[in-house]
Design an enzyme around this catalytic site. Structure first.
Site, PDB file in Angstrom:
ATOM      1  N   TYR A 111       5.091  28.430 -26.195  1.00  0.00           N
ATOM      2  CA  TYR A 111       3.707  27.989 -26.006  1.00  0.00           C
ATOM      3  C   TYR A 111       2.672  28.780 -26.801  1.00  0.00           C
ATOM      4  CZ  TYR A 111       6.157  25.839 -22.123  1.00  0.00           C
ATOM      5  OH  TYR A 111       7.053  25.135 -21.370  1.00  0.00           O
ATOM      6  N   HIS A 150       2.521  17.497 -25.703  1.00  0.00           N
ATOM      7  CA  HIS A 150       3.260  18.694 -25.282  1.00  0.00           C
ATOM      8  C   HIS A 150       3.143  19.748 -26.367  1.00  0.00           C
ATOM      9  CE1 HIS A 150       5.040  16.543 -21.932  1.00  0.00           C
ATOM     10  NE2 HIS A 150       5.211  15.536 -22.770  1.00  0.00           N
TER      11      HIS A 150
END
Length: 145
Positions: free
Chosen positions: A23, A101
Site C-alpha cells: 500500500y 484498489h
C-alpha cells in the site's frame, strides 16, 4: 456541480502504517486531498467517507442515493471479496460505480481475485497505488458525461 462519492473501506484508516509493500506510505488523508485536488480540475466535488463498520458503509450508500450523487468510486478493501450486503446497497444506485484498489488484487492471495461488485461496477482499476484512485475518479467523471 457534479458530486462523486469516494468510499473507503475497512482498514483504510491505517494506510501509511500497514503493509507498505502493498500500500505504500501514503495516508488516507493524503489520498483524499489528491482526490479533491483532481476533482477541482475536473469540476466535480469529491466527498470522502471511510469506515471500519459494514453497516455504516451501507447507510452511507443509502444516503448517497437520497443525495443524488452522480458517481461512486469505491475501495471497499476486504469487503470487496465477500460483502453481498454492500453489493446489494450499491446496486440500489443508478449512477456509475468505479471499483479501485491500491494493490494488484489479481497478483495477491487467491481470495482477493474475486470481487462481488464486479457485475455492478462500470470497471475496476487496481495495482497503481494512489494513481488507481485518480484514474478511477477520471473514469467516474467520464462515465457521468
Amino acid at each position: 456541480m457534479k458530486k462523486v462519492l469516494m468510499l473507503h473501506g475497512i482498514n483504510h484508516n491505517m494506510f501509511g502504517k500497514r503493509d507498505p509493500v502493498q500500500y505504500g506510505r501514503i495516508t488516507l488523508d493524503e489520498i483524499d486531498e489528491k482526490m479533491r485536488e483532481l476533482g477541482k480540475e475536473l469540476e466535480v466535488e469529491v466527498i470522502s467517507f471511510q469506515t471500519n463498520h459494514e453497516g455504516a458503509m451501507v447507510e452511507r450508500i443509502h444516503q448517497a442515493f437520497l443525495e443524488n450523487v452522480d458517481a461512486v468510486v469505491i475501495n471497499a478493501g476486504a469487503w470487496t471479496h465477500y460483502s453481498y450486503g454492500l453489493r446489494d446497497a450499491l446496486a440500489i444506485l443508478t449512477v456509475p460505480i468505479v471499483e479501485v484498489h491500491m494493490s494488484n488484487i489479481h497478483a495477491r492471495e487467491e481470495f482477493r481475485h474475486y470481487s462481488v461488485f464486479a457485475e455492478i461496477a462500470k470497471g475496476q482499476i487496481s495495482g497503481f497505488g494512489l494513481d488507481s484512485y485518480l484514474i478511477g475518479l477520471r473514469a467516474a467523471v467520464g462515465a457521468i458525461e
